[in-house]
Design a protein around this motif. Structure first.
Motif, PDB file in Angstrom:
ATOM      1  N   GLY A 145     136.375  93.773  76.489  1.00 28.07           N
ATOM      2  CA  GLY A 145     136.598  94.928  75.618  1.00 28.07           C
ATOM      3  C   GLY A 145     136.858  96.194  76.424  1.00 28.07           C
ATOM      4  N   ALA A 146     137.246  97.258  75.718  1.00 29.61           N
ATOM      5  CA  ALA A 146     137.463  98.546  76.382  1.00 29.61           C
ATOM      6  C   ALA A 146     136.162  98.966  77.043  1.00 29.61           C
ATOM      7  CB  ALA A 146     137.900  99.586  75.359  1.00 29.61           C
ATOM      8  N   GLY A 147     136.251  99.629  78.195  1.00 27.26           N
ATOM      9  CA  GLY A 147     135.031 100.095  78.862  1.00 27.26           C
ATOM     10  C   GLY A 147     134.416  99.016  79.722  1.00 27.26           C
ATOM     11  N   GLU A 148     133.988  97.922  79.082  1.00 27.50           N
ATOM     12  CA  GLU A 148     133.314  96.884  79.868  1.00 27.50           C
ATOM     13  C   GLU A 148     134.273  96.202  80.839  1.00 27.50           C
ATOM     14  OE1 GLU A 148     131.570  94.637  76.721  1.00 27.50           O
ATOM     15  OE2 GLU A 148     133.387  93.492  76.310  1.00 27.50           O
ATOM     16  N   GLU A 149     135.524  95.997  80.379  1.00 31.08           N
ATOM     17  CA  GLU A 149     136.486  95.381  81.284  1.00 31.08           C
ATOM     18  C   GLU A 149     136.807  96.321  82.443  1.00 31.08           C
ATOM     19  OE1 GLU A 149     140.399  94.520  79.735  1.00 31.08           O
ATOM     20  OE2 GLU A 149     140.663  92.887  81.172  1.00 31.08           O
ATOM     21  N   ASP A 150     136.934  97.625  82.137  1.00 27.19           N
ATOM     22  CA  ASP A 150     137.175  98.612  83.197  1.00 27.19           C
ATOM     23  C   ASP A 150     136.047  98.564  84.221  1.00 27.19           C
ATOM     24  OD1 ASP A 150     139.333  99.343  81.672  1.00 27.19           O
ATOM     25  OD2 ASP A 150     138.235 100.950  80.644  1.00 27.19           O
ATOM     26  N   GLY A 151     134.815  98.453  83.729  1.00 25.03           N
ATOM     27  CA  GLY A 151     133.663  98.388  84.621  1.00 25.03           C
ATOM     28  C   GLY A 151     133.736  97.187  85.534  1.00 25.03           C
ATOM     29  N   LEU A 152     134.064  96.038  84.935  1.00 27.80           N
ATOM     30  CA  LEU A 152     134.151  94.800  85.711  1.00 27.80           C
ATOM     31  C   LEU A 152     135.246  94.910  86.770  1.00 27.80           C
ATOM     32  CD1 LEU A 152     133.389  91.814  86.170  1.00 27.80           C
ATOM     33  CD2 LEU A 152     135.005  91.202  84.379  1.00 27.80           C
ATOM     34  N   GLN A 211     126.509  99.485  91.136  1.00 30.08           N
ATOM     35  CA  GLN A 211     126.004  99.798  89.803  1.00 30.08           C
ATOM     36  C   GLN A 211     126.568 101.116  89.287  1.00 30.08           C
ATOM     37  OE1 GLN A 211     121.945  98.732  88.984  1.00 30.08           O
ATOM     38  NE2 GLN A 211     122.598  96.673  89.536  1.00 30.08           N
ATOM     39  N   ASP A 212     126.776 102.063  90.215  1.00 27.87           N
ATOM     40  CA  ASP A 212     127.338 103.350  89.796  1.00 27.87           C
ATOM     41  C   ASP A 212     128.843 103.262  89.549  1.00 27.87           C
ATOM     42  OD1 ASP A 212     124.953 104.634  89.710  1.00 27.87           O
ATOM     43  OD2 ASP A 212     125.066 105.444  91.745  1.00 27.87           O
ATOM     44  N   ALA A 213     129.467 102.212  90.086  1.00 22.67           N
ATOM     45  CA  ALA A 213     130.895 102.016  89.783  1.00 22.67           C
ATOM     46  C   ALA A 213     131.047 101.382  88.401  1.00 22.67           C
ATOM     47  CB  ALA A 213     131.540 101.127  90.842  1.00 22.67           C
ATOM     48  N   PHE A 214     130.147 100.466  88.109  1.00 15.11           N
ATOM     49  CA  PHE A 214     130.271  99.696  86.873  1.00 15.11           C
ATOM     50  C   PHE A 214     129.776 100.454  85.634  1.00 15.11           C
ATOM     51  CE2 PHE A 214     128.256  96.807  83.809  1.00 15.11           C
ATOM     52  CZ  PHE A 214     129.335  96.014  83.469  1.00 15.11           C
ATOM     53  N   ASN A 215     128.569 100.974  85.720  1.00 13.36           N
ATOM     54  CA  ASN A 215     127.885 101.435  84.512  1.00 13.36           C
ATOM     55  C   ASN A 215     128.485 102.649  83.810  1.00 13.36           C
ATOM     56  OD1 ASN A 215     125.697  99.543  83.991  1.00 13.36           O
ATOM     57  ND2 ASN A 215     125.082 100.053  86.076  1.00 13.36           N
ATOM     58  N   PRO A 216     128.934 103.691  84.563  1.00 12.47           N
ATOM     59  CA  PRO A 216     129.517 104.817  83.819  1.00 12.47           C
ATOM     60  C   PRO A 216     130.706 104.372  82.956  1.00 12.47           C
ATOM     61  CG  PRO A 216     129.083 105.455  86.079  1.00 12.47           C
ATOM     62  CD  PRO A 216     128.877 103.969  86.003  1.00 12.47           C
ATOM     63  N   LEU A 217     131.465 103.371  83.428  1.00 12.83           N
ATOM     64  CA  LEU A 217     132.615 102.895  82.658  1.00 12.83           C
ATOM     65  C   LEU A 217     132.163 102.048  81.471  1.00 12.83           C
ATOM     66  CD1 LEU A 217     134.959 101.983  85.635  1.00 12.83           C
ATOM     67  CD2 LEU A 217     135.313 103.812  83.978  1.00 12.83           C
ATOM     68  N   LYS A 218     131.170 101.223  81.681  1.00 13.67           N
ATOM     69  CA  LYS A 218     130.685 100.346  80.618  1.00 13.67           C
ATOM     70  C   LYS A 218     129.879 101.121  79.581  1.00 13.67           C
ATOM     71  CE  LYS A 218     128.592  96.204  79.201  1.00 13.67           C
ATOM     72  NZ  LYS A 218     128.297  96.307  77.781  1.00 13.67           N
ATOM     73  N   GLY A 219     129.338 102.299  80.010  1.00 14.25           N
ATOM     74  CA  GLY A 219     128.532 103.065  79.062  1.00 14.25           C
ATOM     75  C   GLY A 219     127.091 102.602  79.023  1.00 14.25           C
ATOM     76  N   SER A 220     126.680 101.904  80.074  1.00 12.37           N
ATOM     77  CA  SER A 220     125.280 101.497  80.177  1.00 12.37           C
ATOM     78  C   SER A 220     124.643 102.262  81.321  1.00 12.37           C
ATOM     79  CB  SER A 220     125.203  99.990  80.417  1.00 12.37           C
ATOM     80  OG  SER A 220     126.130  99.602  81.395  1.00 12.37           O
ATOM     81  N   ILE A 221     123.352 102.026  81.537  1.00 12.25           N
ATOM     82  CA  ILE A 221     122.714 102.681  82.677  1.00 12.25           C
ATOM     83  C   ILE A 221     122.442 101.629  83.744  1.00 12.25           C
ATOM     84  CG2 ILE A 221     121.712 104.510  81.263  1.00 12.25           C
ATOM     85  CD1 ILE A 221     118.971 103.004  81.754  1.00 12.25           C
ATOM     86  N   PRO A 222     122.299 102.069  85.008  1.00 13.20           N
ATOM     87  CA  PRO A 222     122.064 101.106  86.077  1.00 13.20           C
ATOM     88  C   PRO A 222     120.679 100.480  85.965  1.00 13.20           C
ATOM     89  CG  PRO A 222     121.906 103.333  86.905  1.00 13.20           C
ATOM     90  CD  PRO A 222     122.400 103.446  85.497  1.00 13.20           C
ATOM     91  N   ALA A 223     120.569  99.254  86.457  1.00 18.20           N
ATOM     92  CA  ALA A 223     119.277  98.589  86.451  1.00 18.20           C
ATOM     93  C   ALA A 223     118.420  99.065  87.617  1.00 18.20           C
ATOM     94  CB  ALA A 223     119.477  97.073  86.529  1.00 18.20           C
ATOM     95  N   ARG A 224     119.063  99.614  88.638  1.00 18.91           N
ATOM     96  CA  ARG A 224     118.323 100.125  89.793  1.00 18.91           C
ATOM     97  C   ARG A 224     117.640 101.434  89.441  1.00 18.91           C
ATOM     98  NH1 ARG A 224     120.242  98.412  95.318  1.00 18.91           N
ATOM     99  NH2 ARG A 224     119.321 100.320  96.141  1.00 18.91           N
ATOM    100  N   VAL A 225     116.549 101.692  90.117  1.00 18.70           N
ATOM    101  CA  VAL A 225     115.824 102.928  89.815  1.00 18.70           C
ATOM    102  C   VAL A 225     116.355 104.104  90.635  1.00 18.70           C
ATOM    103  CG1 VAL A 225     113.725 101.835  89.004  1.00 18.70           C
ATOM    104  CG2 VAL A 225     114.031 102.218  91.457  1.00 18.70           C
ATOM    105  N   ASP A 226     117.178 103.815  91.675  1.00 16.57           N
ATOM    106  CA  ASP A 226     117.577 104.906  92.570  1.00 16.57           C
ATOM    107  C   ASP A 226     119.063 105.230  92.468  1.00 16.57           C
ATOM    108  OD1 ASP A 226     118.508 102.569  93.568  1.00 16.57           O
ATOM    109  OD2 ASP A 226     117.918 102.947  95.656  1.00 16.57           O
ATOM    110  N   ALA A 227     119.673 104.977  91.299  1.00 14.37           N
ATOM    111  CA  ALA A 227     121.091 105.270  91.154  1.00 14.37           C
ATOM    112  C   ALA A 227     121.295 106.784  91.048  1.00 14.37           C
ATOM    113  CB  ALA A 227     121.650 104.575  89.922  1.00 14.37           C
ATOM    114  N   ASP A 228     122.548 107.186  91.120  1.00 16.29           N
ATOM    115  CA  ASP A 228     122.886 108.608  91.170  1.00 16.29           C
ATOM    116  C   ASP A 228     123.093 109.162  89.753  1.00 16.29           C
ATOM    117  OD1 ASP A 228     123.899 111.065  91.573  1.00 16.29           O
ATOM    118  OD2 ASP A 228     125.706 110.431  92.639  1.00 16.29           O
TER     119      ASP A 228
END
Lengths: 302, 442
Positions: free
Chosen positions: B64-71, B360-377
Motif C-alpha cells: 500500500g501507499a506509505g508502507e511500500e515506500d518504507g520497504l 528504522q528511521d528510514a522505514f517508519n516515517p514513511l510507513k507512519g509508524s514509530i520505531p521499535a528501538r528506544v533510541d531512534a531520532d
C-alpha cells in the motif's frame, strides 16, 4: 481385440488431458476429501484420521448453518428471478423485430463483467447511506439493503433463525442484474428455433397469442429452462466472488455463504480440515444438481 | 509420414513436461534445493571476485501507499551497503496480509522459505512457525549487535519463546487509540475522556448533540474485535489481560462479562450502517464531522493526514482508549530467520540493517509508524509520532488480539465470528459461553 491405428492415435492424444484431469481435478478432490477427515486444523499438516469430526463440528456451527440457509434462499430467489426476467425479456424481444439486436446486446453486456466488478458497483448502489437510498429519500423509504439483519418468517432451527434473510435480497438483485442476460440469450435462441409454421398452425386452429405461448412455445422451451436452472444452480451454490466483493459475510452472517466461510476458515484461521470439509459439502450440493442432469442428458444423446 | 512424426514429437514434448511436473510436485524439497543451487551459481557468475553476493528475498504484504515506500527505502539502504546482493521484493498484495499469509504457509510447508518474512510479533510468530520448529533463534545475533537494550524488554518478550528470541521488530503501531473530530468536541464542550465511565458520558453527550457518537466499520469483524480487546484491557488491567492468553484468567471472569456489557452499551452508539463500511469509511465519518470518534490503530493517522488531508491536533485529535491510558496495545511487524535458507549470514546482515536506528528511521516515517528501538531520532517524526514514541517508552506494552499478537489465528478467527454475531444479537451470556468454548483453541 486389435486396435486400429486411428484408435491408438486417439488414445495417445487423449492420454495427456486425461492424465492432467485425473491428477488436477479428481486427484485433488480426493486429496481434499482426505484432508476433510484429518486433524489438520493448524498451520502444520496433521493427517491423522479424525473421522467425521470436522463435518459434525460444521453441522453444529452457527456460521455454517447460516451459510447454508443463505445459500438456499439465494439459490431459489436467484434462479426464479433469472428465469422469469430472462423469459419475459426474451418474449418481448421476440414480439418486436425492430431494435432486437440492440436490446439483446444491452441486456447481455453485464455478462461481460466479472462478479467482483458487479459486487463493488452494487455495494455502492445499495449502500444504505449513499447510493440508491438518496433517491428513495424522496419517497421517505430507506431500506437497509444488505445491512438489514432481519430474517423474514423466521423460526428457530438448530442454532440459527431459519427464514429469508432480508439482506440476501440485495445480493440477489446484483446477481440477477448480471446473469439475466445469459438466460435471455438462451431463451432468444430457443424462441428463434421454434418454427414459425407451428405458430401459424396454432393461429389457424384459433388459438390466441397468449394460448400460443402457454400451450405451444413454453413447453417447447422446457429443455432450455432445464439448462438455465442447472447452470444458474451451480453458479449460485458455489458463489464466492460476488459476496466477497459486495458484502462480506455480513452482520450476524446474514450474507455469508459456504464459499466465503471456507476461504476464511482455511486461510485466516488455518483450519484446513474444516475448510476441506466445507469444500466437500459444497461439492455434494452441486453434484445433487449436476449428476441427475448429466445422466439425463447422456440418455438423451445415446 | 510427416504427420506421424509430428504427432510423435508432440507426444514427447507433452510427456517430458509431465515428467517434469511430476518430479516437481513429488519432491518440492529437491526442487527447492535445485533452485537454490541454480540461484547460487547464477549469483556467483554475476558477482565473481567480490566474495559477497547472493540473493535476499524479502517477503511481506507491504504494497500500500506509505508502507511500500518504507520497504523500498529499507531495501535502498541495504543495497547501498551491500551492492553485490540481489534483493528480491516478494510482496504479496491484498486482504490485509491474508493472501500473503496463505502464500507463506504454502511455501513454508513445502520447505521453500523466503530469506526473511514479515510476521506480527507475538502468537502469529510464536504459536505458528516457532512452534513448528521452523525458525532459527536469534539470541547470538542480538548479542553480537548489542541489541538487547535497544528494544523495550516487553517487546523482546513478545518475539521470544522459551527464552529464545526469534525475530527483529521494525516498527510499532498502537491499537488502543481513539481519533476524534476536534470541532465536534469543541462545539459541544466535550473534553477527552480517560475512564470508561467518562467515555460513556461522552457517548451520550454526542448522541444528545445529534452526532453519531462512535463511527465503526465492521464489514470485516476485526474492527469490532479491536474495540472489545481494548475494553478487555481496560477492565482487566495489563497483567490480567496478558494472563488471559496464557489461560491463567478464564473467559467467564466477571471482568470479561463487564467488558462485554460495556461493549453492548457502546454498540448502541455506533452508526447504523456500520456493517457496510470498512475502517477507512468509518474514519471518513469522523473527518467529515458526521461522527464524533472512532477507535482504530494509529495507521488511521496516516489516513486522516494523507487521504483526508486533515491537520493533526487542529482538525482531528487523538487519545488513548479510555481506561487504558497507561497501556500501549502493541502491533509490531517483525522479521525473522527461517530454517533452511541458503545464506543465513546474509539474512542476518539484512536483519541488522532492519534493527539499526538508521534503518528504522528510514522505514517508519514513511510507513507512519514509530520505531521499535528506544533510541531512534525523534526529529524525523511528526507530532503524532513523537507523542507516541514517548507513550511507547512509558506504558505497559500489551499484545493485540485483533492483529494476531495475543493468540493464534485460529482462536482469533473464532473470536471474530463470535464478535460478528454479538454485534447484532448483543446477547452477553451467549457471547461469554462461546468465548469459553473457543478458548479451547488457545
Amino acid at each position: 481385440m486389435k486396435l486400429t491405428k486411428d484408435q491408438l492415435m486417439a488414445a495417445l492424444f487423449l492420454a495427456p488431458s486425461l492424465l492432467l484431469i485425473a491428477i488436477f481435478v479428481y486427484g485433488f478432490i480426493g486429496w481434499t476429501g482426505w484432508v476433510s477427515v484429518s486433524n489438520w486444523n493448524s498451520l502444520m499438516p496433521d493427517m491423522s484420521f479424525a473421522g467425521l469430526k470436522n463435518y459434525l463440528y460444521l453441522f453444529g456451527d452457527y456460521r455454517f448453518q447460516a451459510g447454508i440457509r443463505n445459500t438456499i434462499f439465494f439459490t431459489v430467489l436467484f434462479i426464479l428471478s433469472v428465469i422469469v426476467l430472462g423469459l419475459s425479456l426474451a418474449i418481448l424481444l421476440d414480439q418486436t423485430k425492430k431494435g432486437n439486436a440492440v436490446f439483446r446486446n444491452i441486456f447481455l453486456f453485464p455478462m461481460a463483467l466479472s462478479f467482483v466488478v458487479t459486487g463493488v458497483v452494487w455495494q455502492w448502489l445499495l449502500h444504505p447511506s449513499t447510493g440508491f437510498n438518496r433517491f428513495l429519500q424522496v419517497f421517505g423509504i430507506q431500506p437497509k439493503w444488505y445491512t438489514d439483519t432481519n430474517i423474514l418468517a423466521g423460526f428457530q432451527w438448530g442454532s440459527i433463525e431459519f427464514g429469508l434473510p432480508v439482506a440476501i435480497i440485495a445480493v440477489v438483485i446484483a446477481a440477477v442484474w448480471q446473469m439475466t442476460g445469459f438466460s435471455l440469450a438462451m431463451y432468444v435462441a430457443g424462441l428463434t428455433g421454434i418454427d414459425e409454421e407451428l405458430r401459424e398452425a396454432a393461429r389457424i386452429d384459433g388459438a390466441t397469442e397468449f394460448q400460443i405461448y402457454r400451450k405451444v412455445i413454453l413447453p417447447m422451451l422446457t429443455p432450455i429452462t432445464m439448462s438455465v436452472i442447472i447452470i444458474m444452480a451451480h453458479i449460485s451454490l458455489k458463489i464466492f466472488d460476488l459476496i466477497y466483493a459486495m458484502t462480506g459475510s455480513g452482520a450476524n452472517f446474514v450474507t455469508d455463504v459456504p464459499g466465503v466461510y471456507m476461504f476464511e476458515t482455511t486461510f485466516r484461521g488455518n483450519y484446513y480440515a474444516n475448510g476441506a470439509a466445507i469444500a466437500m459439502i459444497m461439492l455434494i450440493l452441486v453434484a445433487v444438481f449436476i449428476v441427475p442432469y448429466l445422466i439425463h442428458s447422456r440418455r438423451g444423446t445415446s | 509420414m510427416l504427420k506421424r512424426s509430428l504427432s510423435l514429437l508432440f507426444m514427447m514434448v507433452v510427456i517430458s513436461l509431465l515428467v517434469a511436473c511430476g518430479s516437481d510436485s513429488e519432491s518440492s524439497n529437491d526442487a527447492a534445493d535445485e533452485n537454490a543451487s541454480n540461484e547460487e551459481t547464477d549469483n556467483n557468475s554475476e558477482s565473481t571476485g567480490s566474495g559477497e553476493g547472493g540473493t535476499l528475498e524479502i517477503f511481506s504484504w507491504w504494497t500500500g501507499a506509505g508502507e511500500e515506500d518504507g520497504l523500498l527505502a529499507l531495501i535502498d539502504l541495504f543495497e547501498s551497503k551491500y551492492p553485490d546482493v540481489a534483493v528480491e521484493n516478494a510482496a504479496v498484495a491484498g486482504g490485509a496480509g491474508t493472501n500473503a499469509k496463505a502464500v507463506l504457509a504454502a511455501r513454508m510447508q513445502g520447505n521453500d522459505p523466503p530469506s526473511t518474512f514479515q510476521v506480527h510479533g507475538g502468537a502469529e510468530l510464536n504459536e505458528s512457525w516457532v512452534a513448528a520448529d521452523m525458525m532459527e533463534p536469534l539470541n547470538d545475533f542480538y548479542e553480537e549487535y548489542e541489541l538487547m537494550d535497544k528494544f523495550p524488554e516487553e517487546l523482546i518478550d513478545l518475539v521470544s519463546k522459551d527464552g529464545n528470541i526469534y525475530s527483529v521488530p521494525v516498527n510499532i503501531h498502537r491499537g488502543n487509540v481513539i481519533f476524534y473530530n476536534k470541532a465536534v468536541f469543541e462545539d459541544n464542550g466535550i473534553s477527552e475522556p480517560t475512564t470508561l465511565d467518562e467515555f460513556m458520558d461522552v457517548l451520550q453527550q454526542l448522541q444528545d448533540a445529534g452526532v453519531t457518537p462512535l463511527a465503526m466499520g465492521d464489514k470485516e469483524a476485526w474492527t469490532a474485535t479491536q474495540i472489545f480487546e481494548n475494553l478487555l484491557l481496560a477492565t482487566l488491567g495489563p497483567d490480567d489481560y496478558r494472563n488471559l492468553w496464557t489461560g491463567d484468567v478464564a473467559f467467564d471472569d466477571d471482568r470479561i462479562v463487564e467488558a462485554a456489557e460495556y461493549f453492548k452499551t457502546i454498540l448502541g452508539y455506533v452508526n447504523e450502517d456500520h456493517a457496510s463500511r470498512n475502517w477507512q469509511d468509518a474514519a471518513q465519518l469522523v473527518g467529515e464531522g458526521e461522527a464524533g470518534m472512532t477507535n482504530m490503530g494509529d495507521w488511521a493517522k496516516g489516513y486522516f493526514s494523507n487521504d483526508l488531508e486533515l491537520e493533526t491536533n487542529v482538525d482531528f485529535g487523538y487519545f488513548a482508549f479510555p481506561g487504558t491510558t497507561e497501556d500501549f496495545m502493541v502491533i509490531t511487524d517483525t522479521f525473522g530467520l527461517p530454517k533452511g535458507v541458503e545464506d543465513p549470514e546474509l539474512v542476518k546482515e539484512f536483519l541488522n540493517v532492519l534493527a539499526s536506528a538508521e534503518g528504522q528511521d528510514a522505514f517508519n516515517p514513511l510507513k507512519g509508524s514509530i520505531p521499535a528501538r528506544v533510541d531512534a531520532d525523534p526529529s524525523k517524526y511528526d507530532e503524532y509520532g513523537t507523542d507516541t514514541m514517548e507513550d511507547f517508552q512509558n506504558s505497559n506494552l500489551t499484545p493485540s488480539l485483533a492483529h494476531g499478537s495475543a493468540a493464534s489465528e485460529g482462536f482469533l478467527t473464532k473470536v471474530n465470528q463470535e464478535v460478528n454475531i454479538f454485534v447484532t444479537q448483543q446477547n452477553v451470556e451467549q457471547f461469554i459461553e462461546k468465548l469459553v468454548q473457543a478458548a479451547g483453541d488457545l
